[in-house]
Every structure is written in structure tokens, then in C-alpha cells.
Design a protein around this motif. Structure first.
Motif, PDB file in Angstrom:
ATOM      1  N   ALA A  88       0.806  -1.231   0.000  1.00 12.69           N
ATOM      2  CA  ALA A  88       0.000   0.000   0.000  1.00 12.69           C
ATOM      3  C   ALA A  88       0.838   1.280   0.000  1.00 12.69           C
ATOM      4  N   SER A  89       2.141   1.133  -0.192  1.00 16.51           N
ATOM      5  CA  SER A  89       2.976   2.324  -0.245  1.00 16.51           C
ATOM      6  C   SER A  89       2.695   3.069  -1.559  1.00 16.51           C
ATOM      7  N   LEU A  90       2.742   4.369  -1.473  1.00 15.75           N
ATOM      8  CA  LEU A  90       2.318   5.208  -2.589  1.00 15.75           C
ATOM      9  C   LEU A  90       3.361   5.263  -3.702  1.00 15.75           C
ATOM     10  N   LEU A 119       2.860  18.056   7.435  1.00 15.41           N
ATOM     11  CA  LEU A 119       2.625  16.866   8.253  1.00 15.41           C
ATOM     12  C   LEU A 119       1.962  15.769   7.429  1.00 15.41           C
ATOM     13  N   ASP A 120       2.510  14.527   7.537  1.00 14.23           N
ATOM     14  CA  ASP A 120       1.794  13.356   7.018  1.00 14.23           C
ATOM     15  C   ASP A 120       1.461  12.493   8.226  1.00 14.23           C
ATOM     16  N   PRO A 121       0.194  12.532   8.704  1.00 20.25           N
ATOM     17  CA  PRO A 121      -0.158  11.835   9.950  1.00 20.25           C
ATOM     18  C   PRO A 121      -0.192  10.315   9.833  1.00 20.25           C
ATOM     19  N   MET A 122      -0.268   9.768   8.595  1.00 15.69           N
ATOM     20  CA  MET A 122      -0.252   8.302   8.402  1.00 15.69           C
ATOM     21  C   MET A 122       0.778   8.030   7.304  1.00 15.69           C
ATOM     22  N   CYS A 123       2.054   8.181   7.664  1.00 15.12           N
ATOM     23  CA  CYS A 123       3.093   8.318   6.635  1.00 15.12           C
ATOM     24  C   CYS A 123       3.528   7.014   5.999  1.00 15.12           C
ATOM     25  N   GLY A 124       3.123   5.859   6.533  1.00 15.16           N
ATOM     26  CA  GLY A 124       3.550   4.585   5.941  1.00 15.16           C
ATOM     27  C   GLY A 124       5.056   4.559   5.754  1.00 15.16           C
ATOM     28  N   ALA A 125       5.502   4.225   4.523  1.00 14.05           N
ATOM     29  CA  ALA A 125       6.951   4.136   4.251  1.00 14.05           C
ATOM     30  C   ALA A 125       7.568   5.500   3.951  1.00 14.05           C
ATOM     31  N   GLY A 126       6.793   6.573   4.114  1.00 10.33           N
ATOM     32  CA  GLY A 126       7.373   7.928   4.055  1.00 10.33           C
ATOM     33  C   GLY A 126       7.474   8.560   2.675  1.00 10.33           C
ATOM     34  N   THR A 127       6.723   8.050   1.698  1.00 11.21           N
ATOM     35  CA  THR A 127       6.892   8.551   0.324  1.00 11.21           C
ATOM     36  C   THR A 127       6.548  10.040   0.193  1.00 11.21           C
ATOM     37  N   ILE A 128       5.463  10.470   0.840  1.00  8.61           N
ATOM     38  CA  ILE A 128       5.057  11.879   0.712  1.00  8.61           C
ATOM     39  C   ILE A 128       6.117  12.787   1.338  1.00  8.61           C
ATOM     40  N   GLY A 175       4.255  10.337  10.950  1.00  6.54           N
ATOM     41  CA  GLY A 175       4.109   9.266  11.925  1.00  6.54           C
ATOM     42  C   GLY A 175       3.147   8.206  11.431  1.00  6.54           C
ATOM     43  N   ASP A 176       3.124   7.095  12.128  1.00  3.27           N
ATOM     44  CA  ASP A 176       2.257   5.976  11.754  1.00  3.27           C
ATOM     45  C   ASP A 176       2.013   5.139  13.006  1.00  3.27           C
ATOM     46  N   LEU A 177       0.902   4.414  12.963  1.00  2.00           N
ATOM     47  CA  LEU A 177       0.558   3.532  14.078  1.00  2.00           C
ATOM     48  C   LEU A 177       1.413   2.263  14.050  1.00  2.00           C
ATOM     49  N   ASP A 178       1.822   1.886  12.855  1.00  3.95           N
ATOM     50  CA  ASP A 178       2.490   0.601  12.641  1.00  3.95           C
ATOM     51  C   ASP A 178       4.019   0.774  12.679  1.00  3.95           C
ATOM     52  N   MET A 179       4.642   0.093  13.634  1.00  6.00           N
ATOM     53  CA  MET A 179       6.089   0.228  13.837  1.00  6.00           C
ATOM     54  C   MET A 179       6.889  -0.226  12.608  1.00  6.00           C
ATOM     55  N   ASN A 180       6.399  -1.258  11.908  1.00  4.44           N
ATOM     56  CA  ASN A 180       7.121  -1.731  10.708  1.00  4.44           C
ATOM     57  C   ASN A 180       7.132  -0.662   9.626  1.00  4.44           C
ATOM     58  N   MET A 181       5.988   0.031   9.496  1.00 10.72           N
ATOM     59  CA  MET A 181       5.904   1.124   8.529  1.00 10.72           C
ATOM     60  C   MET A 181       6.903   2.226   8.901  1.00 10.72           C
ATOM     61  N   LEU A 182       6.926   2.542  10.201  1.00 11.51           N
ATOM     62  CA  LEU A 182       7.831   3.610  10.647  1.00 11.51           C
ATOM     63  C   LEU A 182       9.288   3.260  10.379  1.00 11.51           C
ATOM     64  N   ARG A 234       5.964   7.345  16.353  1.00  9.72           N
ATOM     65  CA  ARG A 234       4.802   6.449  16.331  1.00  9.72           C
ATOM     66  C   ARG A 234       3.650   7.182  17.011  1.00  9.72           C
ATOM     67  N   TRP A 235       2.515   7.228  16.346  1.00  9.88           N
ATOM     68  CA  TRP A 235       1.347   7.881  16.943  1.00  9.88           C
ATOM     69  C   TRP A 235       0.062   7.371  16.315  1.00  9.88           C
ATOM     70  N   ASP A 236      -1.036   7.743  16.961  1.00 10.58           N
ATOM     71  CA  ASP A 236      -2.356   7.478  16.401  1.00 10.58           C
ATOM     72  C   ASP A 236      -2.819   8.805  15.780  1.00 10.58           C
ATOM     73  N   PRO A 266      -4.688   8.136   3.738  1.00 10.21           N
ATOM     74  CA  PRO A 266      -5.132   7.202   4.779  1.00 10.21           C
ATOM     75  C   PRO A 266      -5.450   5.846   4.156  1.00 10.21           C
ATOM     76  N   PRO A 267      -5.615   4.813   4.966  1.00  9.39           N
ATOM     77  CA  PRO A 267      -5.897   3.486   4.388  1.00  9.39           C
ATOM     78  C   PRO A 267      -7.167   3.535   3.544  1.00  9.39           C
ATOM     79  N   PHE A 268      -7.139   2.788   2.439  1.00  8.58           N
ATOM     80  CA  PHE A 268      -8.340   2.611   1.627  1.00  8.58           C
ATOM     81  C   PHE A 268      -9.181   1.558   2.335  1.00  8.58           C
ATOM     82  N   PRO A 304     -15.746   5.871  10.646  1.00 11.42           N
ATOM     83  CA  PRO A 304     -15.321   6.491  11.915  1.00 11.42           C
ATOM     84  C   PRO A 304     -13.846   6.896  11.904  1.00 11.42           C
ATOM     85  N   LEU A 305     -12.997   6.080  11.237  1.00 14.17           N
ATOM     86  CA  LEU A 305     -11.566   6.448  11.193  1.00 14.17           C
ATOM     87  C   LEU A 305     -11.409   7.811  10.506  1.00 14.17           C
ATOM     88  N   TYR A 306     -12.050   7.984   9.360  1.00 14.28           N
ATOM     89  CA  TYR A 306     -11.940   9.260   8.637  1.00 14.28           C
ATOM     90  C   TYR A 306     -12.506  10.403   9.492  1.00 14.28           C
TER      91      TYR A 306
HETATM   92  C1  LIG Z   1      -2.089   3.764   2.548  1.00 13.59           C
HETATM   93  S1  LIG Z   1      -0.943   3.666   3.821  1.00 13.59           S
HETATM   94  C2  LIG Z   1       0.049   5.081   3.613  1.00 13.59           C
HETATM   95  C3  LIG Z   1       1.126   4.853   2.608  1.00 13.59           C
HETATM   96  C4  LIG Z   1       2.170   5.939   2.565  1.00 13.59           C
HETATM   97  N1  LIG Z   1       1.683   7.164   1.995  1.00 13.59           N
HETATM   98  C5  LIG Z   1       3.387   5.433   1.806  1.00 13.59           C
HETATM   99  O1  LIG Z   1       3.703   5.965   0.747  1.00 13.59           O
HETATM  100  O2  LIG Z   1       3.984   4.469   2.227  1.00 13.59           O
HETATM  101  C6  LIG Z   1      -1.882   4.081   5.218  1.00 13.59           C
HETATM  102  C7  LIG Z   1      -1.106   4.067   6.509  1.00 13.59           C
HETATM  103  O3  LIG Z   1      -1.955   4.505   7.568  1.00 13.59           O
HETATM  104  C8  LIG Z   1      -1.520   3.870   8.750  1.00 13.59           C
HETATM  105  N2  LIG Z   1      -2.598   4.018   9.751  1.00 13.59           N
HETATM  106  C9  LIG Z   1      -3.825   3.440   9.781  1.00 13.59           C
HETATM  107  N3  LIG Z   1      -4.529   3.887  10.837  1.00 13.59           N
HETATM  108  C10 LIG Z   1      -3.737   4.776  11.481  1.00 13.59           C
HETATM  109  C11 LIG Z   1      -3.907   5.593  12.629  1.00 13.59           C
HETATM  110  N4  LIG Z   1      -5.021   5.580  13.334  1.00 13.59           N
HETATM  111  N5  LIG Z   1      -2.879   6.390  12.999  1.00 13.59           N
HETATM  112  C12 LIG Z   1      -1.711   6.411  12.314  1.00 13.59           C
HETATM  113  N6  LIG Z   1      -1.502   5.656  11.216  1.00 13.59           N
HETATM  114  C13 LIG Z   1      -2.496   4.854  10.805  1.00 13.59           C
HETATM  115  C14 LIG Z   1      -1.240   2.458   8.301  1.00 13.59           C
HETATM  116  O4  LIG Z   1      -0.359   1.807   9.205  1.00 13.59           O
HETATM  117  C15 LIG Z   1      -0.589   2.705   6.927  1.00 13.59           C
HETATM  118  O5  LIG Z   1       0.807   2.755   7.039  1.00 13.59           O
END
Ligand SMILES: C[S@@+](CC[C@H](N)C(=O)[O-])C[C@H]1O[C@@H](n2cnc3c(N)ncnc32)[C@H](O)[C@@H]1O
Length: 365
Positions: free
Chosen positions: A192-194, A215-224, A245-252, A269-271, A289-291, A303-305
Motif C-alpha cells: 500500500a505504499s504510494l 505533516l503526514d499523519p499516516m506516513c507509511g513508508a514515508g513517500t510523501i 508518523g504511523d501507528l504501525d512500527m514496521n511502517m515507521l 509512532r502515533w495514532d 489514509p488506508p483505503f 469512523p476512522l476518517y
Molecule cells: C495507505 S498507507 C500510507 C502509505 C504511505 N503514503 C506510503 O507511501 O507508504 C496508510 C497508513 O496509515 C496507517 N494508519 C492506519 N490507521 C492509522 C492511525 N489511526 N494512525 C496512524 N496511522 C495509521 C497504516 O499503518 C498505513 O501505514
């Protein structure tokens, strides 16, 4: 009498962009490269340049860039096209086009290699391989490629591409290589990395200026974040703070690896629904954000959105801008209804085989 030599006009160039992003790529070609846009079609931008140098390879929203040898809108889908392709491929001044290619490409070590490529979309009575052969035949007749050069199947030093889309065909010499679309920083690829070109388009739409925080609040692998840092470096303007930041440590971890050589970036790491910043702390938010289909329960996307947008609204400064990429645009609109943001632009794209929308939002000053 003094003789003055007028430099010969350059041929046209063309770039491929992800369908939906053509106008953003055309804007980059015009503003950052100084190109004159001649034509914009689905996935294709044709342009002219006054000078050719390596800066053409710095384009960030395009997938590939070429010197145009020939182009047509007159394919018939019938077998007669093959004769036309050979005829058109014989006509260009290949020696001149090759010398332009060599002026941008670093010299090759050893014997030069070359490759012919054909991409074909639409229904034609002939096959892709036949179109490729027809092009190669026309070029070979011109003796532009020395017999001593080695033909290869992958990664040629010189690549001549024929791209057919229904009645349209463009043939040209590729100036870019795979690093234009894949970048060199992206060593960690997460699901799901962009796509970097999409992230680059989002960064352009955000239009952050020096001194701002992005700020990218759900940055995944950091592409943006990577694209924001790279664009700021390219423009040699003042520094733009980047936070992700991201919730998932592997992504971070992947983000840390991808970003470490590029420049400073705050990563944590954050929510994203409970960000560790005060109100009105950032000028730009760029995020995908996640699809729905990426999470176990697609219904939980609403609710997440909702909580995510509420939090973005809190940390965003008045007058700030938000650029988001989602597949469920109605769910996003529903969440944004609770803010005072107004929509300024919207682009439909296809990401990982599904329709998605990039939208730009403005918070009132
Ligand atoms: C579509 S991916 C982002 C991909 C990113 N733009 C990249 O290029 O790698 C969505 C990300 O949102 C993270 N995520 C989902 N819920 C979250 C939350 N509540 N807080 C922070 N990150 C969250 C997921 O772990 C995932 O890495």
C-alpha cells in the motif's frame, strides 16, 4: 561579414504521466523546466524546450520522458498500420536524435547496448510484437544504430519506444530510466505504499513555502515526506519542516530507512486520531489514509476518517491546506462536512487497480 549561427530548434519531447495527473505534470514541465506545452492527452504530455540538459531528468510527477521521433493520431487498427509504422520510423533524423540522447545520458562503459520496446493498448488486428518489428525495420534501414551495438532485452543504454493507444502512437528515445518512476531512495517497499509520482503530485498541490511545516499523519513508508524533502532541495529554497508518523512500527522503520539519506524529518509512532501537537501547529497536511479494502473491516473507514479529519482540523493553522488521497471520497466528504474547509480541486486517478481521488481542501484564514 560575421556569420552568426542560430542554434537548431530542438525536436519535441513527451512525458508519460499516470492518467488523471496530466495537468499536474504539465504544470511541472512548464513552471519548473520551462517547457512549452503543445498537447496533453490521456497519460501523455507533448512539449517543446529551448535547451536540453540533465534537468529534464529531475521531473518528479512524470513516469518517463522521451525525445519525440514521430507521432500520429491516424492508426486504423488494420494491418496497413504496420507499413505506416515502418515508413514513419524511417523518416526522423535519428543521428540528431541520438546525439541529443547522448548529451543527456552519461557515457556507457564498453559496447553500447540498445533495446526496442512496444506498448500497445486497444484492439488492433496486429500484435504488439508485429508493431515492434515494423518500427525496428524502419529504424534499421537508416543505419543510425551501429552494427557493433548490442541489442538487449532489458535496460538498454539506448531505448527506442513505440507506445500505441487506440489510434494514437508515439515513438521516441527514452531519456529517463526506471529511477524516474521508482526513485533511488525507496529501498523499503511496504504494501500500500504510494507511487512516488503520485506523492510528488500531492506535494505540488499542497504548495508548501519555506518556513512552513508539512505533516503526514499516516506516513507509511514515508513517500510523501520524501517527495516534500526532495522538492525543497531541488528548488534550493529555504527549509520546510517535515513531520510524519504511523501507528504501525514496521511502517515507521521503513520510513526511517527511506528518509535517512534525504534530510531531516521528525518521525514518531502515533495514532493519527490523537496527534501529539497543539492546536494550529502545521500549515500543510498531505496524507493517504488506508483505503477501505486495506483494512479488515471496510465499514470502520467512516469512523476512522471522521476522527482523523477532526484531529487534522485541530492541528491545522487557519489558512492551512490539506491534500488527501482516498478511494472512498463520499466517506471523506462526510467527515469533512463537520469542518469549515472548502474543496478547491479534485483529481481522479487509479491506484493499485482501483479508482481513487486526490482532493485539495482549504481551511479559512
Ligand atoms: C495507505 S498507507 C500510507 C502509505 C504511505 N503514503 C506510503 O507511501 O507508504 C496508510 C497508513 O496509515 C496507517 N494508519 C492506519 N490507521 C492509522 C492511525 N489511526 N494512525 C496512524 N496511522 C495509521 C497504516 O499503518 C498505513 O501505514
Amino acid at each position: 561579414m560575421k556569420s552568426s549561427r542560430v542554434p537548431a530548434e530542438l525536436p519535441a519531447f513527451y512525458a508519460n504521466a499516470l492518467p488523471g495527473l496530466e495537468s499536474i505534470a504539465a504544470d511541472e514541465i512548464q513552471r519548473d523546466l520551462g517547457g512549452e506545452i503543445k498537447r496533453t492527452e490521456r497519460g501523455l504530455i507533448v512539449f517543446k524546450l529551448e535547451h536540453l540538459d540533465e534537468s529534464i531528468l529531475n521531473l518528479r510527477t512524470t513516469e518517463d520522458v522521451f525525445i519525440l521521433a514521430w507521432g500520429t493520431d491516424a492508426l486504423t487498427h488494420r494491418a496497413i498500420d504496420l507499413k505506416s509504422i515502418t515508413h514513419w520510423s524511417r523518416k526522423p533524423d535519428w543521428k540528431r536524435l541520438l546525439s541529443l540522447h547522448h548529451s543527456v545520458q552519461p557515457k556507457t562503459k564498453g559496447k553500447p547496448s540498445y533495446r526496442f520496446v512496444c506498448q500497445m493498448q486497444g484492439t488492433h488486428v496486429y500484435q504488439r510484437k508485429q508493431a515492434l518489428k515494423a518500427m525496428a525495420e524502419g529504424i534499421r534501414e537508416t543505419d543510425a544504430i551501429p552494427a557493433s551495438w548490442k541489442m538487449v532485452e532489458e535496460n538498454g543504454w539506448l531505448e527506442i519506444w513505440l507506445s500505441i493507444h487506440k489510434e494514437r502512437a508515439v515513438c521516441g528515445i527514452r531519456l529517463s530510466d526506471r529511477t524516474m518512476r521508482h526513485r533511488t531512495y525507496k529501498t523499503e517497499h511496504m504494501p500500500a505504499s504510494l507511487r512516488p509520482t503520485v506523492a510528488a503530485a500531492m506535494v505540488r498541490l499542497a504548495g508548501a513555502a519555506p518556513g512552513m511545516t508539512v505533516l503526514d499523519p499516516m506516513c507509511g513508508a514515508g513517500t510523501i515526506l520524501a517527495e516534500q524533502i526532495e522538492l525543497s532541495k531541488l528548488r534550493r529554497a529555504g527549509r520546510i519542516e517535515t513531520w510524519g508518523g504511523d501507528l504501525d512500527m514496521n511502517m515507521l522503520r521503513a520510513a526511517v530507512t527511506n528518509l535517512k539519506k534525504l534530510g531531516p524529518c521528525l518521525l514518531a509512532r502515533w495514532d493519527a486520531t490523537k496527534l501529539p501537537f497543539g492546536a494550529s501547529s502545521v500549515e500543510r497536511i498531505i496524507c493517504n489514509p488506508p483505503f477501505g479494502k486495506q483494512i479488515s473491516d471496510p465499514e470502520s473507514i467512516k469512523p476512522l476518517y471522521r476522527y482523523f479529519i477532526k484531529e487534522c482540523n485541530r492541528v491545522l493553522k487557519p489558512g492551512g491546506r490539506v491534500v488527501l488521497l482516498v478511494s472512498d471520497q463520499p466517506a471523506l466528504r462526510e467527515a469533512i462536512e463537520h469542518t469549515s474547509w472548502s474543496a478547491t480541486r479534485q483529481y481522479s486517478v487509479e491506484i493499485l487497480g482501483q479508482g481513487a481521488t486526490i482532493s485539495v481542501w482549504q481551511k479559512p484564514a
